[in-house]
Design a protein around this motif. Structure first.
Motif, PDB file in Angstrom:
ATOM      1  N   PRO A  62       5.704   4.765  -3.343  1.00 44.73           N
ATOM      2  CA  PRO A  62       6.060   4.126  -2.081  1.00 44.73           C
ATOM      3  C   PRO A  62       5.413   4.784  -0.862  1.00 44.73           C
ATOM      4  O   PRO A  62       5.062   4.099   0.094  1.00 44.73           O
ATOM      5  N   SER A  66       3.094   2.668   1.642  1.00 47.64           N
ATOM      6  CA  SER A  66       3.405   2.542   3.057  1.00 47.64           C
ATOM      7  C   SER A  66       2.235   2.981   3.926  1.00 47.64           C
ATOM      8  O   SER A  66       1.879   2.313   4.911  1.00 47.64           O
ATOM      9  N   SER A  70      -0.149   0.671   6.507  1.00 48.12           N
ATOM     10  CA  SER A  70      -0.314   1.030   7.919  1.00 48.12           C
ATOM     11  C   SER A  70      -1.783   1.119   8.299  1.00 48.12           C
ATOM     12  O   SER A  70      -2.190   0.624   9.358  1.00 48.12           O
ATOM     13  N   LEU A  96       9.892  -1.783   3.431  1.00 42.93           N
ATOM     14  CA  LEU A  96       8.603  -1.641   2.754  1.00 42.93           C
ATOM     15  C   LEU A  96       8.322  -2.856   1.876  1.00 42.93           C
ATOM     16  O   LEU A  96       7.176  -3.315   1.789  1.00 42.93           O
ATOM     17  N   ARG A  99       7.063  -5.557   4.202  1.00 48.62           N
ATOM     18  CA  ARG A  99       5.704  -5.263   4.672  1.00 48.62           C
ATOM     19  C   ARG A  99       4.678  -5.559   3.591  1.00 48.62           C
ATOM     20  O   ARG A  99       3.619  -6.120   3.860  1.00 48.62           O
ATOM     21  N   LEU A 220       8.373   7.084   8.158  1.00 48.26           N
ATOM     22  CA  LEU A 220       7.358   6.257   7.537  1.00 48.26           C
ATOM     23  C   LEU A 220       5.970   6.619   8.046  1.00 48.26           C
ATOM     24  O   LEU A 220       5.811   7.254   9.100  1.00 48.26           O
ATOM     25  N   GLU A 222       3.733   4.790   9.426  1.00 47.23           N
ATOM     26  CA  GLU A 222       3.389   4.244  10.734  1.00 47.23           C
ATOM     27  C   GLU A 222       3.958   5.065  11.880  1.00 47.23           C
ATOM     28  O   GLU A 222       3.412   5.068  12.986  1.00 47.23           O
TER      29      GLU A 222
END
Length: 299
Positions: A62, A66, A70, A96, A99, A220, A222
């Protein structure tokens, strides 16, 4: 170029070229896979490679997923259409999943809960993102309170596992340091198999607030990339009011990037804490596949 299956994980180990070709295995995977070592390349390099390979299926963590999402959005890359993303090693947040669906053309995430000591523990319910079916042929799972007593149905507690196939070095009621909620059957699909939900992950991801209470925190990719070109990070709670922040960046941290990180951490972790920033050439990660990117004080 299109590939059926791609992996970006700690395995395989370091390799020459952009990836390693993994031969088909009639028991594990019927077709060839493109295996890429996660620590050998930057997130931007992973993102560009994934867009070029355009796999139908992708296996990764994950955290890597992620970060790649981004970078694809920040750099304006053309994301491939992926059917399914298989994840392991970290908690999958609902945000997530959304996204991934938006960026990769409707891709669904199929997560599995496992550990190095006993292997597979639970697999995501085929009809729900919220529940995991315990791998009863491989492990016995218990959810207990801090006194070691079983919790009631639907109550969160500490995860204990007993492996059923570790003959040489048995794992019996082994405390993973994880927190989850136990169910006698799966509320998501009705299957009469023990199930888990609310997998918060390691207790070390909990902020100790000093008053006997703890709070789960998730930083995260981002969050960091909005502050600067952060390639790796680790947040370590060193006291009830203080954290050490370790970052690896593509260039020397500028004053504005440092201020942006301080503001982000105050917003996400808590304004009552102090954060000491340290820029490193490399973070000394512990041996093993799981990276503890947030290490809190154990309650």
């Amino acid at each position: 170029m299109s590939a059926c299956m791609a992996t970006i994980t700690g395995l395989p180990g370091p390799h020459e070229g952009t990836h390693r070709l993994i031969a088909a295995d009639e028991w594990l995977h019927p077709s060839e896979q493109l295996g890429r070592n996660s620590t050998q390349f930057s997130i931007l390099e992973h993102a560009k490679w994934l867009c070029e390979m355009a796999p139908t299926y992708w296996s990764t963590t994950p955290a890597t997923l992620s970060a790649v999402i981004s970078v694809i959005k920040l750099k304006g890359l053309t994301a491939p259409r992926i059917s399914q993303i298989m994840t392991m090693a970290h908690v999958v947040e609902p945000a997530l999943r959304e996204r991934a669906r938006k960026v990769f053309g409707g891709a669904s995430i199929r997560d599995r809960y496992s550990c190095e000591e006993v292997g597979p523990i639970a697999f995501q319910c085929p009809e729900s993102d919220d529940y995991y079916h315990v791998a009863v042929a491989n492990v016995i799972v218990e959810i207990v309170d801090d006194a070691g007593m079983p919790t009631t149905e639907g109550t969160s507690g500490n995860v204990l596992v007993t492996g059923l196939h570790q003959w040489a070095s048995p794992a019996i009621r082994y405390d993973l340091g994880d927190i989850a909620t136990g169910h006698s059957h799966c509320p998501g699909c009705g299957a009469t198999v023990p199930a888990l939900s609310k997998l918060l992950g390691r207790k070390y991801f909990l902020v100790n607030e000093g008053s006997g209470s703890v709070r789960h925190v998730r930083l995260l990719a981002e969050h960091w990339l909005a502050c600067g070109p952060v390639r790796e990070h680790r947040v370590v709670q060193t006291g009830l009011q203080s954290f050490r922040i370790e970052v690896v960046m593509d260039h020397a941290m500028t004053p504005s990037e440092g201020l942006a990180m301080q503001a982000m951490l105050k917003r996400v972790v808590g304004s009552e804490f102090t954060f000491g920033l340290m820029q490193l050439e490399a973070i000394s990660w512990p041996a093993g596949a799981k990276r503890q990117e947030f290490v809190g004080l154990v309650p």
